[in-house]
Enzyme design. Sequence first.
Site, PDB file in Angstrom:
ATOM      1  N   SER A 147      49.390  59.854  29.243  1.00  0.00           N
ATOM      2  CA  SER A 147      48.912  60.704  28.147  1.00  0.00           C
ATOM      3  C   SER A 147      49.798  60.555  26.924  1.00  0.00           C
ATOM      4  CB  SER A 147      48.907  62.171  28.580  1.00  0.00           C
ATOM      5  OG  SER A 147      48.584  63.013  27.480  1.00  0.00           O
ATOM      6  N   TYR A 160      52.118  70.012  32.685  1.00  0.00           N
ATOM      7  CA  TYR A 160      51.256  68.822  32.673  1.00  0.00           C
ATOM      8  C   TYR A 160      51.972  67.653  32.016  1.00  0.00           C
ATOM      9  CZ  TYR A 160      47.537  65.683  31.078  1.00  0.00           C
ATOM     10  OH  TYR A 160      46.770  64.581  30.803  1.00  0.00           O
TER      11      TYR A 160
END
Length: 254
Positions: A147, A160
């Site tokens: 990400s 996360y």
Amino acid sequence: MARLEGKTALVTGGSRGIGRGIAIRLAEEGALVFVHYGSRRDAAEETVREIEERGGKAVAIEAPLGTLDGVNLLADSFRERLIRETGDERFDILVNNAGIGTSHSFEETTEKDFDELMAVNVKAPFFLVQRLLPFLRDGGRIVNVSSGVTRIAYPHIMAYNLTKGALNTFTLHLAQLLGPRGITVNAVLPGIVDTDVNASWLHTDEGRRHAEEMSALGRVGQPEDIADVAAFLASGDGRWVTGQMVDATGGSHL
């Protein structure tokens, strides 16, 4: 000629979103794609159907990835289907795409939230590679979907973000470990992508405008944008790229 003709690939979380885009793209390049899903059989079957309608080949495989037992189930099921479909237990491409997110802030994150994120986003790819490595051909490819939050500070979903940072570290060290076998290992770092996970806020005027303003290219990313990068890394064209975190955020927060 298709770049992946005769190759076999496993895409975890391949039934929806970015994983679905990658599965379709690899199949378009000629690979036999095993589409893993955790619970949404309907979505996986729809992905397989679309691949077949485009002239490709795909097989759906179910396994939950929140536990080591689930990882082992996926590894065993994949090998069984691989042998059934190809007559060989060896394969060429592993895309670790499956992952879960969170809407909980740093302050709201519980131990249960944290453990679930780590189990699916870090533990699962670690042990899946460990289990499948003896069957990955020399010269094979591993692509981890990470990400852009590992480059951009976004503390609101810190747990996360930590899992994706761990995946980047895994990518780097695994590339060094597997280099002697000619296996490349890279991570793709998407930004905001128009998937069902983001639909609730991204499909509002304010949300879309915010996402478009973040990108240097002035638009929201699509699954195909990430899939094209993954397909390059999975192909022979990506043979000299390894241990890299490939930013695919559309120039977010430059």
